[in-house]
Design a protein around this motif. Sequence first.
Motif, PDB file in Angstrom:
ATOM      1  N   ASN A  56       0.869  -1.095  -0.024  1.00 17.92           N
ATOM      2  CA  ASN A  56      -0.179  -0.055   0.116  1.00 17.92           C
ATOM      3  C   ASN A  56       0.799   1.277  -0.098  1.00 17.92           C
ATOM      4  O   ASN A  56       2.129   1.037   0.119  1.00 17.92           O
ATOM      5  CB  ASN A  56      -0.914   0.022   1.221  1.00 17.92           C
ATOM      6  CG  ASN A  56      -0.354  -0.170   2.513  1.00 17.92           C
ATOM      7  OD1 ASN A  56       0.719   0.422   2.659  1.00 17.92           O
ATOM      8  ND2 ASN A  56      -0.640  -1.305   3.358  1.00 17.92           N
ATOM      9  N   SER A  57       0.300   2.315  -0.195  1.00 18.33           N
ATOM     10  CA  SER A  57       0.861   3.643  -0.135  1.00 18.33           C
ATOM     11  C   SER A  57       1.686   4.123   1.005  1.00 18.33           C
ATOM     12  O   SER A  57       0.923   3.573   2.059  1.00 18.33           O
ATOM     13  CB  SER A  57      -0.036   4.910  -0.754  1.00 18.33           C
ATOM     14  OG  SER A  57      -1.132   4.816  -0.226  1.00 18.33           O
TER      15      SER A  57
ATOM     16  N   ALA B  34       1.721  12.281  -2.909  1.00 14.70           N
ATOM     17  CA  ALA B  34       2.597  12.011  -4.118  1.00 14.70           C
ATOM     18  C   ALA B  34       3.234  13.459  -4.746  1.00 14.70           C
ATOM     19  O   ALA B  34       2.874  14.376  -4.428  1.00 14.70           O
ATOM     20  CB  ALA B  34       1.362  11.562  -5.093  1.00 14.70           C
TER      21      ALA B  34
ATOM     22  N   ILE C 242       3.696   7.881  -6.703  1.00 16.02           N
ATOM     23  CA  ILE C 242       2.815   7.517  -5.519  1.00 16.02           C
ATOM     24  C   ILE C 242       4.032   6.347  -4.864  1.00 16.02           C
ATOM     25  O   ILE C 242       4.110   5.372  -5.208  1.00 16.02           O
ATOM     26  CB  ILE C 242       1.661   6.731  -5.654  1.00 16.02           C
ATOM     27  CG1 ILE C 242       0.765   7.683  -6.384  1.00 16.02           C
ATOM     28  CG2 ILE C 242       1.113   6.621  -4.226  1.00 16.02           C
ATOM     29  CD1 ILE C 242      -0.593   7.157  -6.853  1.00 16.02           C
TER      30      ILE C 242
ATOM     31  N   VAL D 100       5.212   3.698  -2.244  1.00 20.92           N
ATOM     32  CA  VAL D 100       4.336   2.363  -1.792  1.00 20.92           C
ATOM     33  C   VAL D 100       5.370   1.527  -1.027  1.00 20.92           C
ATOM     34  O   VAL D 100       6.560   1.861  -1.020  1.00 20.92           O
ATOM     35  CB  VAL D 100       3.510   1.762  -2.897  1.00 20.92           C
ATOM     36  CG1 VAL D 100       2.786   2.483  -3.547  1.00 20.92           C
ATOM     37  CG2 VAL D 100       4.603   1.220  -3.827  1.00 20.92           C
TER      38      VAL D 100
ATOM     39  N   LYS E 291      10.518  -0.686  -0.517  1.00 18.48           N
ATOM     40  CA  LYS E 291       9.837   0.662  -1.229  1.00 18.48           C
ATOM     41  C   LYS E 291      10.004   0.645  -2.513  1.00 18.48           C
ATOM     42  O   LYS E 291      10.826   0.252  -3.343  1.00 18.48           O
ATOM     43  CB  LYS E 291      10.509   1.842  -0.445  1.00 18.48           C
ATOM     44  CG  LYS E 291      10.426   1.883   0.988  1.00 18.48           C
ATOM     45  CD  LYS E 291      11.013   3.288   1.473  1.00 18.48           C
ATOM     46  CE  LYS E 291      10.807   3.257   3.164  1.00 18.48           C
ATOM     47  NZ  LYS E 291      11.550   4.582   3.668  1.00 18.48           N
TER      48      LYS E 291
ATOM     49  N   THR F 219       7.738   2.947  -6.109  1.00 16.79           N
ATOM     50  CA  THR F 219       6.904   3.947  -6.755  1.00 16.79           C
ATOM     51  C   THR F 219       6.241   3.587  -8.045  1.00 16.79           C
ATOM     52  O   THR F 219       6.757   3.138  -8.750  1.00 16.79           O
ATOM     53  CB  THR F 219       8.017   5.078  -7.005  1.00 16.79           C
ATOM     54  OG1 THR F 219       8.731   5.555  -5.750  1.00 16.79           O
ATOM     55  CG2 THR F 219       7.067   6.525  -7.427  1.00 16.79           C
TER      56      THR F 219
ATOM     57  N   SER G  73      -3.085   7.677  -3.512  1.00 17.88           N
ATOM     58  CA  SER G  73      -3.132   6.347  -2.672  1.00 17.88           C
ATOM     59  C   SER G  73      -3.360   5.188  -3.444  1.00 17.88           C
ATOM     60  O   SER G  73      -3.840   5.234  -4.594  1.00 17.88           O
ATOM     61  CB  SER G  73      -4.866   6.734  -1.812  1.00 17.88           C
ATOM     62  OG  SER G  73      -4.889   5.395  -1.215  1.00 17.88           O
ATOM     63  N   ALA G  74      -2.638   4.222  -2.931  1.00 16.56           N
ATOM     64  CA  ALA G  74      -2.439   2.773  -3.671  1.00 16.56           C
ATOM     65  C   ALA G  74      -2.817   1.795  -2.841  1.00 16.56           C
ATOM     66  O   ALA G  74      -2.099   1.739  -1.681  1.00 16.56           O
ATOM     67  CB  ALA G  74      -1.195   2.739  -4.534  1.00 16.56           C
TER      68      ALA G  74
ATOM     69  N   VAL H   7      -5.665   2.622  -7.447  1.00 15.78           N
ATOM     70  CA  VAL H   7      -5.073   3.727  -7.310  1.00 15.78           C
ATOM     71  C   VAL H   7      -6.011   4.888  -7.463  1.00 15.78           C
ATOM     72  O   VAL H   7      -6.943   5.002  -8.258  1.00 15.78           O
ATOM     73  CB  VAL H   7      -3.809   4.041  -8.782  1.00 15.78           C
ATOM     74  CG1 VAL H   7      -3.291   5.439  -8.389  1.00 15.78           C
ATOM     75  CG2 VAL H   7      -2.932   3.021  -8.391  1.00 15.78           C
TER      76      VAL H   7
END
Length: 221
Positions: free
Chosen positions: A69-70, A75, A100, A102, A117, A119, A145-146, A166
Amino acid sequence: MSFYTESRPGIFPGQTNNATNGLCERICIQVKKVFDACMMQAQLENYSLTLTDFNPANPTTPLTFVSGNSLGSSATVSDLIITRFDDRPNFARVQANINIPVTITYTDALGIPGSAKGTITVHQDVILYVPQPSLTPIDVVAFGSAVIPNGTYDTTTGGFTINACVTIVLKVVADVDVLVPSYGYCPMPPCTPFNNDDVCPGVFDLPLFPTAVSPQSTTNR
Protein backbone atom coordinates in the motif's frame (compact mmCIF):
# COMPACT_ATOMS: atom_id res chain seq x y z
CA MET A 1 -11.40 20.27 28.00
CA SER A 2 -10.71 20.98 24.35
CA PHE A 3 -12.26 22.79 21.39
CA TYR A 4 -14.99 20.14 21.31
CA THR A 5 -16.19 20.74 24.85
CA GLU A 6 -16.17 24.56 24.65
CA SER A 7 -17.00 27.15 21.99
CA ARG A 8 -15.40 25.58 18.98
CA PRO A 9 -14.86 25.71 15.23
CA GLY A 10 -17.47 23.76 13.29
CA ILE A 11 -21.03 23.93 11.99
CA PHE A 12 -23.68 26.05 13.63
CA PRO A 13 -26.05 23.83 15.63
CA GLY A 14 -29.72 24.20 14.81
CA GLN A 15 -31.34 26.26 12.10
CA THR A 16 -32.25 29.41 14.07
CA ASN A 17 -28.78 30.60 15.08
CA ASN A 18 -27.44 33.70 13.38
CA ALA A 19 -24.01 33.01 11.95
CA THR A 20 -23.06 36.70 12.31
CA ASN A 21 -23.37 36.60 16.11
CA GLY A 22 -19.93 37.11 17.59
CA LEU A 23 -18.24 38.44 14.46
CA CYS A 24 -15.80 41.09 15.58
CA GLU A 25 -13.31 41.82 12.81
CA ARG A 26 -12.10 41.26 9.28
CA ILE A 27 -8.74 39.51 9.13
CA CYS A 28 -6.26 38.69 6.41
CA ILE A 29 -5.06 35.08 6.48
CA GLN A 30 -2.54 33.27 4.31
CA VAL A 31 -3.96 30.08 2.85
CA LYS A 32 -3.35 27.67 0.00
CA LYS A 33 -6.30 28.38 -2.29
CA VAL A 34 -7.53 25.54 -4.52
CA PHE A 35 -8.56 26.94 -7.90
CA ASP A 36 -9.52 23.58 -9.40
CA ALA A 37 -9.23 19.88 -8.62
CA CYS A 38 -10.23 16.51 -10.03
CA MET A 39 -10.04 12.88 -8.95
CA MET A 40 -9.08 9.80 -10.93
CA GLN A 41 -9.48 6.19 -9.81
CA ALA A 42 -8.08 3.32 -11.84
CA GLN A 43 -7.07 -0.31 -11.59
CA LEU A 44 -3.54 -0.98 -12.76
CA GLU A 45 -2.86 -4.47 -14.03
CA ASN A 46 0.51 -6.17 -14.52
CA TYR A 47 2.40 -3.07 -13.39
CA SER A 48 6.15 -3.65 -13.07
CA LEU A 49 7.28 -2.28 -9.69
CA THR A 50 10.98 -1.78 -9.01
CA LEU A 51 11.98 -2.18 -5.35
CA THR A 52 14.61 -0.40 -3.25
CA ASP A 53 15.52 -0.05 0.45
CA PHE A 54 15.09 -3.71 1.35
CA ASN A 55 14.69 -4.34 5.07
CA PRO A 56 16.45 -6.56 6.01
CA ALA A 57 19.00 -6.06 3.27
CA ASN A 58 19.85 -8.73 0.70
CA PRO A 59 16.86 -11.06 1.09
CA THR A 60 17.10 -14.56 -0.34
CA THR A 61 15.09 -14.75 -3.56
CA PRO A 62 12.54 -15.59 -4.80
CA LEU A 63 10.26 -13.38 -2.70
CA THR A 64 6.63 -14.13 -1.89
CA PHE A 65 4.23 -11.18 -1.95
CA VAL A 66 2.29 -10.49 1.28
CA SER A 67 0.77 -7.00 0.94
CA GLY A 68 1.33 -3.54 -0.42
CA ASN A 69 0.00 0.00 0.00
CA SER A 70 0.96 3.64 -0.21
CA LEU A 71 3.12 5.21 2.46
CA GLY A 72 0.60 7.92 3.38
CA SER A 73 2.80 10.77 2.15
CA SER A 74 1.73 13.10 -0.60
CA ALA A 75 2.41 12.07 -4.16
CA THR A 76 4.88 14.09 -6.20
CA VAL A 77 4.29 15.70 -9.58
CA SER A 78 6.94 15.45 -12.28
CA ASP A 79 7.26 16.25 -16.00
CA LEU A 80 4.53 18.90 -15.70
CA ILE A 81 3.33 20.52 -18.92
CA ILE A 82 0.57 23.20 -18.92
CA THR A 83 -0.85 24.09 -22.33
CA ARG A 84 -3.41 26.89 -22.36
CA PHE A 85 -6.37 27.00 -24.74
CA ASP A 86 -6.66 30.11 -26.88
CA ASP A 87 -10.46 29.79 -27.07
CA ARG A 88 -11.00 28.98 -23.38
CA PRO A 89 -9.46 31.61 -21.09
CA ASN A 90 -8.12 30.28 -17.78
CA PHE A 91 -8.45 26.64 -18.89
CA ALA A 92 -5.50 24.48 -19.82
CA ARG A 93 -4.41 20.99 -20.67
CA VAL A 94 -2.38 19.66 -17.72
CA GLN A 95 -0.03 16.76 -18.35
CA ALA A 96 2.06 15.26 -15.56
CA ASN A 97 3.39 12.09 -14.04
CA ILE A 98 2.06 11.39 -10.55
CA ASN A 99 4.50 9.42 -8.41
CA ILE A 100 3.00 7.48 -5.49
CA PRO A 101 5.45 5.97 -2.94
CA VAL A 102 4.45 2.48 -1.77
CA THR A 103 5.68 -0.20 0.61
CA ILE A 104 5.69 -3.91 -0.23
CA THR A 105 5.88 -6.59 2.45
CA TYR A 106 7.03 -10.11 1.59
CA THR A 107 8.67 -13.25 2.86
CA ASP A 108 11.90 -14.42 1.28
CA ALA A 109 12.88 -17.94 0.25
CA LEU A 110 13.96 -18.71 3.83
CA GLY A 111 10.61 -17.58 5.24
CA ILE A 112 12.06 -14.37 6.69
CA PRO A 113 9.60 -11.44 6.54
CA GLY A 114 10.77 -8.18 5.04
CA SER A 115 9.72 -5.00 3.29
CA ALA A 116 10.86 -2.77 0.46
CA LYS A 117 9.87 0.52 -1.10
CA GLY A 118 8.79 1.37 -4.62
CA THR A 119 7.04 4.05 -6.65
CA ILE A 120 3.93 3.75 -8.79
CA THR A 121 3.93 6.35 -11.57
CA VAL A 122 0.65 7.22 -13.31
CA HIS A 123 0.43 9.67 -16.22
CA GLN A 124 -2.34 12.27 -16.07
CA ASP A 125 -3.64 14.24 -19.07
CA VAL A 126 -6.59 16.40 -17.99
CA ILE A 127 -8.27 19.78 -18.44
CA LEU A 128 -8.22 22.08 -15.40
CA TYR A 129 -8.93 25.70 -14.55
CA VAL A 130 -5.55 27.45 -14.38
CA PRO A 131 -5.63 31.20 -13.54
CA GLN A 132 -3.66 33.66 -15.59
CA PRO A 133 -0.02 34.25 -14.56
CA SER A 134 0.61 36.58 -11.61
CA LEU A 135 3.42 37.49 -9.23
CA THR A 136 2.19 34.68 -6.98
CA PRO A 137 3.05 31.40 -8.70
CA ILE A 138 0.47 28.74 -9.45
CA ASP A 139 1.36 25.20 -8.47
CA VAL A 140 0.00 21.79 -9.43
CA VAL A 141 0.03 19.29 -6.56
CA ALA A 142 -1.29 15.78 -6.11
CA PHE A 143 -2.50 13.35 -3.48
CA GLY A 144 -2.10 9.67 -4.29
CA SER A 145 -3.27 6.48 -2.65
CA ALA A 146 -2.56 2.91 -3.75
CA VAL A 147 -3.74 -0.45 -2.46
CA ILE A 148 -1.93 -3.48 -3.86
CA PRO A 149 -3.94 -6.69 -3.35
CA ASN A 150 -1.54 -9.09 -5.09
CA GLY A 151 1.81 -9.37 -6.77
CA THR A 152 4.19 -11.87 -8.37
CA TYR A 153 7.96 -11.84 -7.99
CA ASP A 154 9.78 -10.96 -11.19
CA THR A 155 13.07 -12.87 -11.43
CA THR A 156 14.27 -10.61 -14.25
CA THR A 157 13.92 -7.24 -12.48
CA GLY A 158 14.07 -8.37 -8.85
CA GLY A 159 10.80 -6.53 -8.21
CA PHE A 160 7.14 -7.45 -8.39
CA THR A 161 4.50 -7.46 -11.09
CA ILE A 162 1.47 -6.10 -9.29
CA ASN A 163 -2.18 -5.19 -9.61
CA ALA A 164 -3.07 -1.95 -7.84
CA CYS A 165 -6.13 0.16 -7.04
CA VAL A 166 -5.04 3.78 -7.40
CA THR A 167 -6.73 7.05 -6.42
CA ILE A 168 -5.24 10.38 -7.51
CA VAL A 169 -6.43 13.90 -6.68
CA LEU A 170 -4.86 16.63 -8.79
CA LYS A 171 -5.11 20.27 -7.63
CA VAL A 172 -4.25 23.71 -8.98
CA VAL A 173 -3.23 25.80 -5.96
CA ALA A 174 -1.53 29.03 -4.93
CA ASP A 175 -0.50 30.63 -1.63
CA VAL A 176 -2.72 33.71 -1.31
CA ASP A 177 -3.87 36.28 1.26
CA VAL A 178 -7.64 36.10 1.82
CA LEU A 179 -9.87 38.56 3.72
CA VAL A 180 -12.35 36.69 5.92
CA PRO A 181 -14.74 37.53 8.77
CA SER A 182 -13.45 36.49 12.17
CA TYR A 183 -14.81 35.68 15.61
CA GLY A 184 -11.42 36.51 17.10
CA TYR A 185 -8.81 34.11 18.39
CA CYS A 186 -9.82 30.56 19.25
CA PRO A 187 -10.36 30.00 22.98
CA MET A 188 -7.67 27.73 24.37
CA PRO A 189 -9.11 25.69 27.25
CA PRO A 190 -6.79 23.51 29.33
CA CYS A 191 -6.38 19.89 28.31
CA THR A 192 -8.18 17.21 30.29
CA PRO A 193 -5.52 14.61 31.13
CA PHE A 194 -6.31 10.95 31.61
CA ASN A 195 -4.94 10.10 35.02
CA ASN A 196 -6.28 7.46 37.39
CA ASP A 197 -3.90 8.46 40.16
CA ASP A 198 -4.32 12.14 40.93
CA VAL A 199 -1.35 12.85 43.19
CA CYS A 200 -1.88 16.61 43.26
CA PRO A 201 -5.42 17.15 44.56
CA GLY A 202 -6.15 20.83 44.99
CA VAL A 203 -2.63 21.97 44.09
CA PHE A 204 -3.52 23.16 40.64
CA ASP A 205 -6.59 24.98 42.00
CA LEU A 206 -4.34 27.50 43.76
CA PRO A 207 -4.17 30.99 42.24
CA LEU A 208 -1.11 31.84 40.18
CA PHE A 209 -0.28 34.91 42.31
CA PRO A 210 -0.86 35.63 46.05
CA THR A 211 -4.14 37.30 46.92
CA ALA A 212 -3.57 40.66 48.62
CA VAL A 213 -5.48 41.38 51.85
CA SER A 214 -6.38 45.00 52.51
CA PRO A 215 -5.04 46.57 55.75
CA GLN A 216 -8.59 47.50 56.78
CA SER A 217 -9.70 43.89 56.80
CA THR A 218 -6.82 42.89 59.07
CA THR A 219 -7.38 45.65 61.63
CA ASN A 220 -11.04 44.75 62.03
CA ARG A 221 -10.19 41.32 63.36
